[in-house]
Design a protein around this motif. Structure first.
Motif: not given
Length: 186
Positions: A66-91
């Motif tokens: 999971l990219p947000w775990n790999e880069d540590g951004s999960v601890w900054e709530s990056a798992d609570m919203w989708a970046k533009p490059e993270e499509s609905r189909d991807y998530v």
């Protein structure tokens, strides 16, 4: 029997979370609807990490990166919203892949199988798959409720049994009763 019930209710909650996305635009799936930033696609993304962590990684099985775990951004709530490059189909696809892997853990391991949660305090890190399943079920059900409320805020569509309870007139009258009761405390 209890294990089947737990898996049934977990799947029911998973389905409810995804059902909240049905028919909403890409914008509405992503936009923050609550003051906390809560949004539909973010709830799905968050649950990807919850299941991958607790029901796969914590029982020693390989989980998708999971990219947000790999880069540590999960601890900054990056798992609570989708970046533009993270499509609905991807998530959504990632969520379905995690379901498959979680379900494999649940099918192949007993509920008393040992589990280890690295990010918990040392005195609680050692637990069981059953404990983690109960936690994931509770969190998924909670977020399914959040998804229903977010969806209703977006376009007025209530939960899955909304139309079974009453028609538009019934709901208008019902809400008016609630408002009248509240108004007595103004």
């Amino acid at each position: 029997m209890i294990e089947e019930d737990l898996r049934h209710y977990l799947q029911q909650s998973r389905d409810a979370v995804l059902r909240a996305l049905d028919g909403v635009s890409e914008y509405d799936a992503r936009r923050p609807v609550m003051p906390s930033g809560t949004n539909l696609l973010g709830l799905v993304k968050h649950l990807v990490g919850v299941e991958a962590g607790y029901l796969i990684e914590c029982v020693g099985r390989p989980a998708p990166a999971l990219p947000w775990n790999e880069d540590g951004s999960v601890w900054e709530s990056a798992d609570m919203w989708a970046k533009p490059e993270e499509s609905r189909d991807y998530v959504v696809g990632l969520y379905r892949e995690v379901w498959r892997l979680s379900d494999a853990s649940l099918a192949e391991l007993p509920l008393d199988a040992p589990a280890f949660v690295e990010w918990w305090p040392a005195e609680r890190q050692h637990t069981t798959l059953g404990h983690l399943l109960a936690r994931v079920l509770a969190e998924t059900a909670q977020h399914a409720g959040h998804a229903d409320i977010v969806r209703e805020t977006i376009d007025g569509r209530g939960g899955r049994d909304h139309d079974d309870v009453g028609d538009a007139r019934w709901w208008t009258d019902y809400v008016a009763k609630i408002q009248a009761a509240a108004d007595t405390f103004r």
